[in-house]
Every structure is written in C-alpha cells, then in structure tokens.
Design an enzyme around this catalytic site. Structure first.
Site, mmCIF file in Angstrom:
data_model
loop_
_atom_site.group_PDB
_atom_site.id
_atom_site.type_symbol
_atom_site.label_atom_id
_atom_site.label_comp_id
_atom_site.label_asym_id
_atom_site.label_seq_id
_atom_site.Cartn_x
_atom_site.Cartn_y
_atom_site.Cartn_z
ATOM 1 N N HIS A 80 59.039 -20.426 -5.015
ATOM 2 C CA HIS A 80 57.926 -19.633 -4.491
ATOM 3 C C HIS A 80 57.774 -18.381 -5.348
ATOM 4 O O HIS A 80 58.740 -17.645 -5.563
ATOM 5 C CB HIS A 80 58.206 -19.272 -3.028
ATOM 6 C CG HIS A 80 57.309 -18.203 -2.518
ATOM 7 N ND1 HIS A 80 55.940 -18.255 -2.680
ATOM 8 C CD2 HIS A 80 57.571 -17.036 -1.859
ATOM 9 C CE1 HIS A 80 55.405 -17.173 -2.145
ATOM 10 N NE2 HIS A 80 56.372 -16.414 -1.643
ATOM 11 N N CYS A 120 55.032 -18.182 3.652
ATOM 12 C CA CYS A 120 55.169 -18.620 2.251
ATOM 13 C C CYS A 120 55.926 -19.954 2.117
ATOM 14 O O CYS A 120 55.923 -20.557 1.048
ATOM 15 C CB CYS A 120 55.859 -17.550 1.420
ATOM 16 S SG CYS A 120 54.994 -15.973 1.443
ATOM 17 N N ASN A 137 51.643 -13.170 -5.750
ATOM 18 C CA ASN A 137 52.245 -13.983 -4.693
ATOM 19 C C ASN A 137 51.109 -14.554 -3.845
ATOM 20 O O ASN A 137 50.428 -13.809 -3.138
ATOM 21 C CB ASN A 137 53.169 -13.095 -3.850
ATOM 22 C CG ASN A 137 53.848 -13.853 -2.711
ATOM 23 O OD1 ASN A 137 53.380 -14.916 -2.305
ATOM 24 N ND2 ASN A 137 54.930 -13.304 -2.198
HETATM 25 N N1 COA Z 1 53.429 1.613 -6.902
HETATM 26 C C1 COA Z 1 54.283 2.640 -7.175
HETATM 27 N N2 COA Z 1 55.341 2.910 -6.417
HETATM 28 C C2 COA Z 1 55.561 2.146 -5.341
HETATM 29 C C3 COA Z 1 54.717 1.068 -4.998
HETATM 30 C C4 COA Z 1 53.610 0.825 -5.829
HETATM 31 N N3 COA Z 1 52.742 -0.185 -5.617
HETATM 32 N N4 COA Z 1 55.185 0.473 -3.876
HETATM 33 C C5 COA Z 1 56.298 1.141 -3.535
HETATM 34 N N5 COA Z 1 56.526 2.163 -4.409
HETATM 35 C C6 COA Z 1 57.598 3.135 -4.405
HETATM 36 C C7 COA Z 1 58.204 3.379 -3.052
HETATM 37 O O1 COA Z 1 57.454 4.287 -2.309
HETATM 38 C C8 COA Z 1 59.564 3.907 -3.426
HETATM 39 O O2 COA Z 1 59.458 5.248 -3.711
HETATM 40 P P1 COA Z 1 60.617 6.277 -3.278
HETATM 41 O O3 COA Z 1 61.858 5.812 -4.004
HETATM 42 O O4 COA Z 1 60.081 7.587 -3.752
HETATM 43 O O5 COA Z 1 60.722 6.150 -1.785
HETATM 44 C C9 COA Z 1 59.911 3.177 -4.717
HETATM 45 O O6 COA Z 1 58.660 2.655 -5.216
HETATM 46 C C10 COA Z 1 60.865 2.049 -4.545
HETATM 47 O O7 COA Z 1 60.443 1.276 -3.425
HETATM 48 P P2 COA Z 1 61.266 0.062 -2.953
HETATM 49 O O8 COA Z 1 60.604 -0.531 -1.734
HETATM 50 O O9 COA Z 1 62.703 0.447 -2.884
HETATM 51 O O10 COA Z 1 61.031 -0.890 -4.207
HETATM 52 P P3 COA Z 1 61.696 -2.269 -4.502
HETATM 53 O O11 COA Z 1 62.383 -2.178 -5.784
HETATM 54 O O12 COA Z 1 62.406 -2.842 -3.325
HETATM 55 O O13 COA Z 1 60.393 -3.155 -4.742
HETATM 56 C C11 COA Z 1 59.074 -4.787 -3.646
HETATM 57 C C12 COA Z 1 59.463 -3.319 -3.711
HETATM 58 C C13 COA Z 1 58.121 -4.971 -2.473
HETATM 59 C C14 COA Z 1 58.377 -5.173 -4.935
HETATM 60 C C15 COA Z 1 60.335 -5.642 -3.438
HETATM 61 O O14 COA Z 1 61.079 -5.136 -2.363
HETATM 62 C C16 COA Z 1 60.014 -7.051 -3.193
HETATM 63 O O15 COA Z 1 59.568 -7.734 -4.088
HETATM 64 N N6 COA Z 1 60.277 -7.585 -1.989
HETATM 65 C C17 COA Z 1 60.015 -8.950 -1.642
HETATM 66 C C18 COA Z 1 58.552 -9.165 -1.595
HETATM 67 C C19 COA Z 1 58.192 -10.589 -1.362
HETATM 68 O O16 COA Z 1 58.393 -11.376 -2.210
HETATM 69 N N7 COA Z 1 57.654 -10.877 -0.204
HETATM 70 C C20 COA Z 1 57.213 -12.157 0.136
HETATM 71 C C21 COA Z 1 58.378 -13.017 0.393
HETATM 72 S S1 COA Z 1 57.841 -14.510 0.965
#
Ligand code: COA
Length: 335
Positions: free
Chosen positions: A256, A114, A286
């Site tokens: 980004h 990214c 993204n």
């Molecule tokens: N729909 C519904 N629930 C979902 C889901 C989806 N698409 N994806 C994950 N979950 C669930 C998980 O299973 C978890 O459930 P649990 O609590 O029962 O285990 C819950 O949602 C929370 O998951 P978590 O991973 O803790 O969520 P989060 O708040 O960290 O959000 C992201 C997840 C991926 C959105 C977040 O971590 C993020 O944005 N990370 C950076 C991503 C990014 O920008 N990457 C590129 C960088 S260059």
C-alpha cells in the site's frame, strides 16, 4: 475445484495534477518537507462534481477491456472498496454495476479503508473458488480530496484521488495470475487512529451537532506509521509461511502506497532489496483503497513485472485493518 485468476487490470486518475508547489501556496508546507517525509511529489484531485463512483466506473470499464470484455459482460459479483462512497446510503457498487451494464450482479461496498482492495480481492476470489460466480470485478476507488480538512496540512499533502480495478475469473491451478492465498486481520482497539468523527450513528445518536471539522478525515500520523510497518510486515510473513514461499522467491512486493519511508521499512523487515518494492506514490500520493491496483498497473506498464513471477501484495489501513495477498503475475496489459 475452481481457481481464481486475475484476467484484467484497469485504472483511472482524474486529470487535475496537484503538485507539492501548489500545496505550498495553500498550506504552511514545502516541497522539501513533503518529499523527504513522504516521497510524494504530486497527486490527483477530482474536479467539482466528480465522485468516487465516476472514477470507479471508468476504472471498471478499463479492467473489463483489459480482460477482453465490454460493458454488459457477465460478472457475478462486483465489490467497490472505498472510504469515500458517493453516499452513506445506498452503496456505490450497485450504481457502478448499473453504469457498466452488469445486469443483476451482486454488488456491495467494503469499508476497510486502505486495506479495502485486498479485502475485496479475497471476497471475490472466494466466491469464484466456491463456484458461486464465474467472474468478478474488484474496484478500489477514492476521492480523499473531498474529506481532507482545509485546516490540516499533514493529511492534505498525503492523500490523492484515483481508482483501480481488476477482473477475476475461473482458471487452472498453474495458470499465471492465480490468487494463491490471503492473510487478513483487524484490531478495532486502534479505531481512533484514523477516523471521520461525524456522519455515522455514533455521532448522530449523541444528540450533539457535528462541527464542520468533524466531517473531515483525521489521522494520528506517528502511531499509524508504526502500526503500518508492523502489521504489513507481520501479515506478509504470515502469508509467505502459509503459501510456502521464501522471501527470495518473491519477484516484487506491492505494498500500500502510504509513505515511501513505510514502504522502505516493510521491505527491510522482509529482507527484500528496495528495487523489488514497487513504488508509484511520487505521482499519485496515498490513494487508499485504489493504491495497490494503481501501483500494479504502473509497474506492469513500465515492464517491471514478468509473466509468472510471484507477487506479494500487502496493505494497512483504518480500523485498524490489514491484509496481504499472494499471486503470480498474469500475461495481461493494463488499460
Ligand atoms: N508541512 C510541513 N510541516 C509539517 C507538515 C507539512 N505538511 N505536516 C506536519 N508538519 C510538521 C509537524 O507540525 C511537526 O512539527 P513540530 O515538530 O514543530 O511539531 C513536524 O512536521 C513533524 O511532524 P510529525 O507528525 O512528527 O512528522 P512525521 O515524521 O511523523 O511525518 C507523516 C508525518 C504523517 C508523514 C507520517 O507520520 C506518516 O506518514 N504517517 C502514516 C501516514 C499514512 O500512511 N497513513 C495512511 C495509512 S493507511
């Protein structure tokens, strides 16, 4: 002394819109979860057979048009930043150069995930400033829909396809559009946080056959989230110090488009009001290396950017890599 100036901006999105509602029919997810956790409402996916190079070529053509140039223009250097090249070998850039009629242009790909667009922007700006080329083309292009696992609801709701490109040329030091400085960095100890396990020499030389899942993109979301906020904030502050700008002097932050909560946290760390942070991820998700030029084009088309205003670009991605760029906004119309 030569100075690198932004002269044109072009974008291309595949027409197929994939809404959160559609994803909720494919995965155990909901519009409410995706919207509140990421800020994304829809993204674009390529149709079968369409590649990153196809999107890159169209965005490149439009960037040339925005700069008042056509196919076959004199471009000394073309870099395609991508995580999803058309093939592991050869690079996508030489093919894009050929399709744009850029005879004999140096052309290569950058794999900085990214952060790739900012890395490529720095390389082309350097080539212009060193007097090696008169003009260059930087393209960030991705087809993440081709590497998303049908078993991974988290990555599948975040990433989208698209391409954005800019033309850089030689200009005057006080010209709007000038690239004034960069901050780039990496930390390979975080290599496993974002990865496609199979397809490279490490897996091939292991003698162990890859499973289907090993060919898909994986991400440790929570750790990536924390790193993204930390690295983009630190890199932005380092660059502001280097170019001698205060936060107040920055017209817009173009971060980004990873996640709306990440963008809000970075703006907060820098002390910028939310309205000065450009966002368009609600419409495209993204798009990795394409994200910054797509966000720039969106803000420019909406009339949010004034000619001459100071812009701070900042990105973070797999590697881990990060990078920021400082420029003033030129008098151009995105195509
Ligand atoms: N729909 C519904 N629930 C979902 C889901 C989806 N698409 N994806 C994950 N979950 C669930 C998980 O299973 C978890 O459930 P649990 O609590 O029962 O285990 C819950 O949602 C929370 O998951 P978590 O991973 O803790 O969520 P989060 O708040 O960290 O959000 C992201 C997840 C991926 C959105 C977040 O971590 C993020 O944005 N990370 C950076 C991503 C990014 O920008 N990457 C590129 C960088 S260059």
């Amino acid at each position: 002394m030569s100075y690198a100036v932004l002269r044109g901006l072009g974008t291309h999105l595949p027409p197929r819109r994939v809404t959160n509602a559609e994803l909720a029919t494919l995965f155990d997810t909901s519009d409410e979860w995706i919207t509140t956790r990421t800020g994304i409402k829809e993204r674009r996916w390529v149709r079968p057979g369409q590649s990153t190079g196809d999107l890159a070529t169209e965005a490149g053509r439009r960037a040339l048009k925005s700069a008042g140039l056509d196919d076959g223009a004199e471009i000394g250097l073309l870099i395609v930043a991508t995580t999803t090249p058309d093939h592991p070998c050869p690079g996508t850039a030489p093919d894009v150069a050929a399709r744009l009629g850029l005879a004999n242009a140096a052309a290569y790909d950058i794999a900085a995930v990214c952060s790739g667009f900012v890395y490529a922007l720095e390389a082309v700006a350097n080539a212009i400033e060193a007097g090696r080329v008169e003009r260059g083309l930087v393209i960030g292009a991705e087809t993440y829909s081709t590497i998303l696992s049908p078993n991974d609801r988290t990555t599948s709701v975040i990433f989208g396809d698209g391409a954005g490109a800019v033309v850089l040329g030689r200009g005057a030091p006080d010209e709007p559009g000038r690239l004034l400085g960069f901050d780039l960095g990496s930390d390979g100890t975080g290599r496993d946080l974002i990865t496609i396990p199979a397809g490279g020499s490490r897996q091939r030389s292991s003698g162990v056959a890859a499973s289907d899942d090993d060919h898909y993109f994986t991400m440790q979301g929570k750790k990536v989230f924390a790193q993204a906020v930390h690295r983009m904030s630190e890199s932005s502050l380092a660059l502001l110090g280097r170019v001698g700008w205060t936060t107040d002097q920055v017209g817009h932050l173009v971060g980004h488009q990873a996640n709306l909560r990440i963008l809000k946290a970075v703006a907060e760390q820098l002390g910028l009001e939310p309205h000065r942070s450009v966002t368009n991820l609600d419409k495209v998700g993204n798009t990795s290396a394409a994200s910054i030029p797509l966000a720039l084009a969106d803000a420019a088309t909406a009339g949010e950017l004034r000619t001459g205003e100071r812009l701070l670009l900042t990105a973070f991605g797999g590697g881990l890599t990060w990078g920021s760029a400082a420029l003033t906004w030129p008098d151009i119309t995105p195509a």
